[in-house]
Scaffold this motif. Structure first.
Motif, PDB file in Angstrom:
ATOM      1  N   ASN A   1       1.004  -1.169   0.141  1.00  0.00           N
ATOM      2  CA  ASN A   1      -0.149   0.102   0.000  1.00  0.00           C
ATOM      3  C   ASN A   1       0.883   1.387   0.002  1.00  0.00           C
ATOM      4  OD1 ASN A   1      -2.360  -1.215  -0.158  1.00  0.00           O
ATOM      5  ND2 ASN A   1      -3.012  -1.005   2.079  1.00  0.00           N
TER       6      ASN A   1
ATOM      7  N   ARG B   1       2.249   1.860  -3.427  1.00  0.00           N
ATOM      8  CA  ARG B   1       1.364   2.274  -4.457  1.00  0.00           C
ATOM      9  C   ARG B   1       0.802   3.677  -4.241  1.00  0.00           C
ATOM     10  NH1 ARG B   1      -3.348  -0.570  -4.620  1.00  0.00           N
ATOM     11  NH2 ARG B   1      -3.002  -1.781  -2.630  1.00  0.00           N
ATOM     12  N   PHE B   2       1.008   4.153  -2.972  1.00  0.00           N
ATOM     13  CA  PHE B   2       0.422   5.406  -2.706  1.00  0.00           C
ATOM     14  C   PHE B   2       1.270   6.315  -2.549  1.00  0.00           C
ATOM     15  CE2 PHE B   2      -3.259   2.457  -1.604  1.00  0.00           C
ATOM     16  CZ  PHE B   2      -4.264   3.118  -2.529  1.00  0.00           C
TER      17      PHE B   2
ATOM     18  N   ASP C   1       4.538   6.479   5.396  1.00  0.00           N
ATOM     19  CA  ASP C   1       5.092   6.746   4.121  1.00  0.00           C
ATOM     20  C   ASP C   1       4.908   8.224   3.967  1.00  0.00           C
ATOM     21  OD1 ASP C   1       2.406   7.468   2.834  1.00  0.00           O
ATOM     22  OD2 ASP C   1       2.178   5.271   3.303  1.00  0.00           O
TER      23      ASP C   1
ATOM     24  N   ILE D   1      -4.600   9.775   3.755  1.00  0.00           N
ATOM     25  CA  ILE D   1      -6.052   9.209   3.459  1.00  0.00           C
ATOM     26  C   ILE D   1      -6.899  10.317   4.035  1.00  0.00           C
ATOM     27  CG2 ILE D   1      -7.620   7.581   4.526  1.00  0.00           C
ATOM     28  CD1 ILE D   1      -4.988   6.029   4.873  1.00  0.00           C
TER      29      ILE D   1
ATOM     30  N   ILE E   1     -11.168   2.489   6.013  1.00  0.00           N
ATOM     31  CA  ILE E   1     -10.243   1.459   5.262  1.00  0.00           C
ATOM     32  C   ILE E   1      -9.902   0.272   5.732  1.00  0.00           C
ATOM     33  CG2 ILE E   1      -9.216   3.657   4.301  1.00  0.00           C
ATOM     34  CD1 ILE E   1      -6.884   3.280   6.192  1.00  0.00           C
TER      35      ILE E   1
ATOM     36  N   TYR F   1     -13.411  -1.515   0.868  1.00  0.00           N
ATOM     37  CA  TYR F   1     -13.282  -0.274   1.063  1.00  0.00           C
ATOM     38  C   TYR F   1     -12.148   0.422   0.037  1.00  0.00           C
ATOM     39  CZ  TYR F   1     -14.019   4.274   2.327  1.00  0.00           C
ATOM     40  OH  TYR F   1     -13.835   5.798   2.245  1.00  0.00           O
ATOM     41  N   ARG F   2     -12.229   1.276  -0.720  1.00  0.00           N
ATOM     42  CA  ARG F   2     -11.166   1.840  -1.361  1.00  0.00           C
ATOM     43  C   ARG F   2     -11.681   3.613  -1.292  1.00  0.00           C
ATOM     44  NH1 ARG F   2     -10.780  -2.792  -5.810  1.00  0.00           N
ATOM     45  NH2 ARG F   2     -13.010  -2.517  -5.306  1.00  0.00           N
ATOM     46  N   VAL F   3     -10.423   4.472  -1.125  1.00  0.00           N
ATOM     47  CA  VAL F   3     -10.930   5.871  -1.038  1.00  0.00           C
ATOM     48  C   VAL F   3     -11.110   6.087  -2.400  1.00  0.00           C
ATOM     49  CG1 VAL F   3     -10.050   8.162  -0.613  1.00  0.00           C
ATOM     50  CG2 VAL F   3      -9.398   6.148   0.727  1.00  0.00           C
TER      51      VAL F   3
ATOM     52  N   GLY G   1      -5.035  -2.626  -6.647  1.00  0.00           N
ATOM     53  CA  GLY G   1      -5.528  -2.991  -5.333  1.00  0.00           C
ATOM     54  C   GLY G   1      -6.956  -3.673  -5.114  1.00  0.00           C
ATOM     55  N   SER G   2      -7.218  -4.721  -4.236  1.00  0.00           N
ATOM     56  CA  SER G   2      -8.356  -5.574  -4.526  1.00  0.00           C
ATOM     57  C   SER G   2      -9.446  -4.819  -3.284  1.00  0.00           C
ATOM     58  CB  SER G   2      -8.183  -6.953  -4.070  1.00  0.00           C
ATOM     59  OG  SER G   2      -7.762  -7.021  -2.710  1.00  0.00           O
ATOM     60  N   GLY G   3      -8.780  -4.013  -2.433  1.00  0.00           N
ATOM     61  CA  GLY G   3      -9.978  -3.600  -1.315  1.00  0.00           C
ATOM     62  C   GLY G   3      -9.937  -4.498  -0.004  1.00  0.00           C
TER      63      GLY G   3
ATOM     64  N   GLY H   1      -6.708  -5.807   1.153  1.00  0.00           N
ATOM     65  CA  GLY H   1      -5.469  -5.826   2.025  1.00  0.00           C
ATOM     66  C   GLY H   1      -5.530  -5.520   3.331  1.00  0.00           C
ATOM     67  N   LEU H   2      -5.830  -4.446   3.768  1.00  0.00           N
ATOM     68  CA  LEU H   2      -6.173  -4.053   5.151  1.00  0.00           C
ATOM     69  C   LEU H   2      -7.112  -4.894   5.891  1.00  0.00           C
ATOM     70  CD1 LEU H   2      -5.893  -0.050   4.747  1.00  0.00           C
ATOM     71  CD2 LEU H   2      -4.043  -1.751   5.600  1.00  0.00           C
TER      72      LEU H   2
ATOM     73  N   SER I   1       1.059   8.754   5.341  1.00  0.00           N
ATOM     74  CA  SER I   1       0.192   8.043   6.559  1.00  0.00           C
ATOM     75  C   SER I   1       1.203   6.949   7.231  1.00  0.00           C
ATOM     76  CB  SER I   1      -0.759   7.086   5.667  1.00  0.00           C
ATOM     77  OG  SER I   1      -1.319   7.614   4.561  1.00  0.00           O
TER      78      SER I   1
END
Ligand code: ADP
Length: 503
Positions: free
Chosen positions: A395, A398-399, A424, A429, A437, A442-444, A454-456, A458-459, A484
């Motif tokens: 994550n 990626r972000f 990071d 967020i 999240i 859930y994805r922002v 992302g599959s939503g 991971g977290l 974050s």
């Protein structure tokens, strides 16, 4: 019979048992009251007859029958002679007649048990009762307290046996007087008593049955309500509740926990429905993309090779996304099933360094730093903890911007826990999204997250693994545009574990 009893409604069974017990109790009480009164009345009558008659008998026996000039009892002639004291045989008819009245007849027996005289002379007088040999023996042996009741020629009779002595108490016993008295008065009183007791028992039983039915019906009526609710729930309507007005007894507690259970079930089913819907949707998107690309290639098989190559690599990306999604779903499914962890000593800092090294090719230009502090060993499942690190670092990569991205992993010991903080300097967020999240799918920014693979999930997987280790997730620190920090903690030993959360 037993089956019929088992099938009876509970309130009927309870009432039957209760009324049965009440009947036994009342019958025992009634009988003892009746027999107590009876024996009390008889012994009182015996006492009063004895205290009336004994002194007269003794006086008459000692002084003998009236001689000339004295007033003899009516019907008595002159008995005995001047030559000596009268024997019991001489005096017996006189004694018997003197103690006989319209309600009572006296008879005199010798020490050998032979009838010497019977006072019965008038038809209205009761007949002398037949002798009970055992009691007569006792009276003949000098027992002054012998009495009994008997029934003969349709008449209840009270029989009293009085030992006869020629002199004061202690002198020789010469015979026994039997007094047979009618029991009409006692019988009358006892009959009234019997009627009252029977009436009382029936009234009590009636009231007891009504009271018992009322109590059991009102105590068990919530169960009826519960049965009706359960049937509606079984019919598929999970929104039903018993909703008993405040009641704190066992039934109240039962219905309250039942409602709570249905509430949880409803939530779980709703979450499952939502999850299946989301999962299907997530699966359909790449599948549609692949199908679309295939259609285009099939329509123009001889088409532009460059375009075909692009399409094929796009399909490969979608397939990778699909594979990742299915793998994540399987991981979550296993975690939901509470499969046991393969616990071993894992150094979280060493594991973080390994994963950071492994992710270097994906990180590209981004810097990935690992800091460690204190003893960072925990009892955990190495593969699962690695998954946590992979998801968090993935994550973060990626972000963050490819060139300016800095990802810092801090692993440190605090008390009995080891903390892992992944920071990071990426997109951050938004505050309103921070609470969501860790939810599944859930994805922002759906489009962006999906585009980045992302599959939503991971977290959600991170959360499930941390909870399986009885660990905790600290609130996210994030500022949009600044970056974050995700922080988790895992207990070092099995002793330091927190209770598992319910979700
Ligand atoms: P995904 O596989 O889509 O990343 P996750 O469950 O891992 O799903 O994350 C859920 C969402 O949380 C992401 O779509 C993203 O919007 C947000 N998110 C997670 N980690 C970060 C991060 N380090 N920086 C910014 N946003 C993040």
């Amino acid at each position: 019979m037993l089956t019929a009893w088992r099938n009876l409604p509970l309130r009927v069974k309870l009432t039957v048992l209760y009324v049965g017990l009440l009947t036994v109790l009342l019958v025992i009480l009634g009988l003892s009251l009746y027999y107590d009164t009876r024996s009390f009345m008889i012994s009182t009558t015996v006492q009063s007859l004895r205290s009336q008659n004994q002194p007269v008998i003794e006086r008459l026996y000692r002084s003998g029958p009236p001689r000339q000039g004295q007033n003899p009892a009516p019907g008595l002639g002159e008995i005995g002679s001047a030559s000596g004291p009268p024997t019991l045989a001489d005096i017996a008819p006189f004694l018997a007649q003197s103690q006989t009245s319209p309600n009572m007849t006296a008879a005199v027996y010798s020490t050998s048990g032979k009838l010497l005289a019977d006072g019965h002379s008038q038809p209205e007088q009761p007949l002398s009762a037949p002798v009970d040999p055992v009691r007569m023996q006792r009276a003949l042996a000098g027992d002054p307290n012998q009495y009994y009741t008997t029934s003969f020629s349709g008449q209840d009779t009270l029989v009293i046996l009085i030992p006869l002595r020629s002199g004061p108490p202690g002198s020789v016993q010469t015979g026994v007087m039997e007094l047979s008295a009618r029991m009409d008065v006692i019988d009358e009183v006892l009959a009234r008593q019997r009627l009252l007791i029977i009436l009382g028992v029936f009234v009590m039983l009636g009231l007891g049955t009504l009271g018992g039915l009322w109590i059991t019906t009102s105590a068990l009526s919530p169960l009826q309500r519960m049965i009706a609710t359960t049937r509606r729930i079984a019919g598929g309507d999970l929104s039903q509740r018993v909703n008993l007005p405040r009641r704190r007894d066992e039934i109240g507690q039962l219905t309250a926990s039942f409602d709570e259970m249905v509430e949880r079930l409803e939530e779980t089913f709703a979450a499952q429905r939502q999850f299946i819907g989301d999962a299907s949707h997530e699966l359909r998107t790449p599948l549609t993309a692949i199908a679309g690309s295939l259609d285009v290639i099939l329509l123009a098989p001889e088409g532009d090779p460059e375009m075909t190559r692009r399409m094929l690599s796009g399909m490969r990306r979608e397939l990778q996304r699909l594979t990742r999604l299915v793998t994540d779903l399987l991981t979550l499914n296993r975690l939901d099933a509470h499969q046991s962890l393969h616990l071993q000593t894992v150094d979280l800092a060493t594991l973080a360094s390994e994963v950071a090294e492994q992710m270097k090719p994906v990180a590209g230009e981004r810097r990935v730093e690992v800091e460690r502090e204190g003893d960072t060993r925990v009892q955990g499942d190495a593969d699962r903890l690695k998954q946590v690190l992979l998801n968090l670092i993935d994550n973060a990569i990626r972000f963050t911007e490819p060139e300016k991205g800095v990802i810092r992993l801090r692993v440190y010991q605090s008390g009995k826990d080891v903390h892992l903080a992944v920071s990071d300097n990426g997109s951050g967020i938004p505050p309103e999204a921070q609470a969501h999240i860790f939810e599944r799918f859930y994805r922002v920014d759906k489009a962006r997250a999906r585009a980045s693979g992302g599959s939503g999930l991971g977290l959600a997987i991170v959360k499930a693994i941390v909870e399986a280790h009885h660990g905790a997730i600290a609130p996210i620190k994030s500022e949009p545009g600044q970056g974050s920090t995700f922080e988790i903690s895992i207990p070092q030993t099995a002793d330091g574990r927190r209770p598992t959360s319910d979700h």
